[in-house]
Design an enzyme around this catalytic site. Structure first.
Site, PDB file in Angstrom:
ATOM      1  N   HIS A 179     -13.480  24.124  13.985  1.00 32.38           N
ATOM      2  CA  HIS A 179     -13.034  24.598  12.678  1.00 32.38           C
ATOM      3  C   HIS A 179     -11.522  24.486  12.567  1.00 32.38           C
ATOM      4  O   HIS A 179     -10.789  24.767  13.517  1.00 32.38           O
ATOM      5  CB  HIS A 179     -13.443  26.074  12.484  1.00 32.38           C
ATOM      6  CG  HIS A 179     -12.886  26.715  11.248  1.00 32.38           C
ATOM      7  ND1 HIS A 179     -12.001  27.771  11.267  1.00 32.38           N
ATOM      8  CD2 HIS A 179     -13.095  26.424   9.937  1.00 32.38           C
ATOM      9  CE1 HIS A 179     -11.705  28.115  10.036  1.00 32.38           C
ATOM     10  NE2 HIS A 179     -12.345  27.318   9.204  1.00 32.38           N
ATOM     11  N   SER A 180     -11.042  24.051  11.399  1.00 28.89           N
ATOM     12  CA  SER A 180      -9.630  24.103  11.031  1.00 28.89           C
ATOM     13  C   SER A 180      -8.755  23.379  12.049  1.00 28.89           C
ATOM     14  O   SER A 180      -8.989  22.201  12.351  1.00 28.89           O
ATOM     15  CB  SER A 180      -9.212  25.569  10.856  1.00 28.89           C
ATOM     16  OG  SER A 180      -7.967  25.682  10.234  1.00 28.89           O
TER      17      SER A 180
END
Length: 346
Positions: A130-131
């Site tokens: 994620h991210s």
């Protein structure tokens, strides 16, 4: 030797609110896990193993200034036959902070992935990220294209593209910013503390409203501590040096060349419920490049916030499950870590 702690234990309860947080999280998570530590030269990396321990897991990589609990609501919705390992970056969650005087660079995440890969000795990694974790996992798949067999990225795709000349002023400011926070860190004083509800709002607003208030307790379980001077207040425990911006980046032309090296099946889930951080043209250029050269590349947009996998995991779980079912090879049999003596039970 690394150490392990079973999920049924309460982790260092310091007050009633911490015990209630543990109970809430335990009740929400339906997939069993075991906690353990991975040794590193400056201390340890805190980790969890979810599911069967005799099958190679998917490695889950969280975002900058988050921690592994960002996966607490998503993993129970993924295929029950899968195993996962989540972990906290250095300076995040319950992992050791870097020694005083050291600067956290984004590239450290790729180095951390290599450490973990070598620690377990798996021939290839399957990664869910994620991210910032997605950005650096993309880089890892470019650097070691034959050692990643699957990459799933949630609202992050590649390291940010920096335009020529933009590094100079940014780097000068970040050096001074680093020295400021390093002095604070060296002083060893307690960080500013706040009432619990105020701290929830700070995390919510600090994430640009991306982490829903009713999900902040997941992150808090590995991020806050009770104040010594005022037991009615709490403070963030993540390393304050993490507030320093990145000063190592890539020009877009280089990232295009990096992207051409990826061999594994790649799923990019872009959320559209928050303002996009990077200039959209750079991300879409890499998307279009991969669509033209990579037969196992898939790009999907989902109308959720940046932390949609935490807030509304049901909107992403099906996409992830389908991609894994289609592209991931059967998980290799492995010697359970608690039998291999890499990790010791308490």
């Amino acid at each position: 030797m690394a150490t392990v702690r079973r999920v049924t234990q309460i982790l260092l309860p310091r007050c009633n609110i911490f015990c209630s947080l543990q109970a809430r999280i335990h009740n929400e998570v339906s997939r069993p896990f075991v906690e353990f530590n991975i040794p590193v030269p400056w201390g340890h990396i805190a980790a969890k193993w979810w599911g069967a321990q005799d099958k190679q897991p998917i490695l889950c990589v969280h975002g900058w200034q988050d921690n592994m609990n960002t996966y607490d609501t998503l993993l129970p919705l993924l295929n029950e036959n899968l195993s996962f390992v989540t972990f906290d970056y250095p300076g995040h969650g319950l992992s050791s902070k870097l020694p005083n005087g050291m600067w956290y660079h984004l590239i450290d995440v790729a180095v951390m992935l290599r450490r973990i890969h070598r620690f377990f000795g798996w021939p290839q990694l399957s990664i869910l990220a994620h991210s910032l974790g997605a950005n650096m996992s993309f880089l890892y798949a470019c650097l070691y294209p034959d050692q990643v067999d699957l990459l799933i990225e949630m609202d992050g795709m590649k390291p940010y593209s920096y335009e020529p000349g933009t590094h100079i002023d940014r780097t000068a400011k970040n050096i001074d910013k680093f020295l400021h926070y390093d002095d604070i860190n060296n002083a060893g004083t307690e960080p500013p503390s706040y009432p619990y509800e105020d701290l929830r709002m700070k995390l919510h607003e600090g994430s640009y409203n991306s982490i829903d208030i009713d999900k902040t307790h997941h992150i808090f379980n590995r991020m806050i501590a009770q104040s010594v001077t005022d037991p009615n207040k709490y403070y963030f425990t993540r390393d304050c040096r993490l507030k320093v911006g990145n000063s190592i980046g890539f020009q877009h032309a280089d990232l295009r060349e990096f992207a051409k090296r990826i061999k594994c099946p790649l799923l990019v889930i872009r959320t559209t419920g928050n303002k996009f951080i990077e200039r959209e043209k750079y991300l879409l250029d890499i998307v279009h490049l991969l669509q033209s050269i990579h037969k196992d590349f898939k790009y999907v947009e989902v109308r959720v916030k940046h932390h949609g996998h935490l807030n509304e995991p049901e909107k992403m779980a099906g996409i992830i499950n389908d991609f894994i079912a289609k592209y991931r090879k059967p998980a290799a049999d492995i010697i359970p870590i608690f039998e291999s003596r890499k990790v010791a039970k308490l």
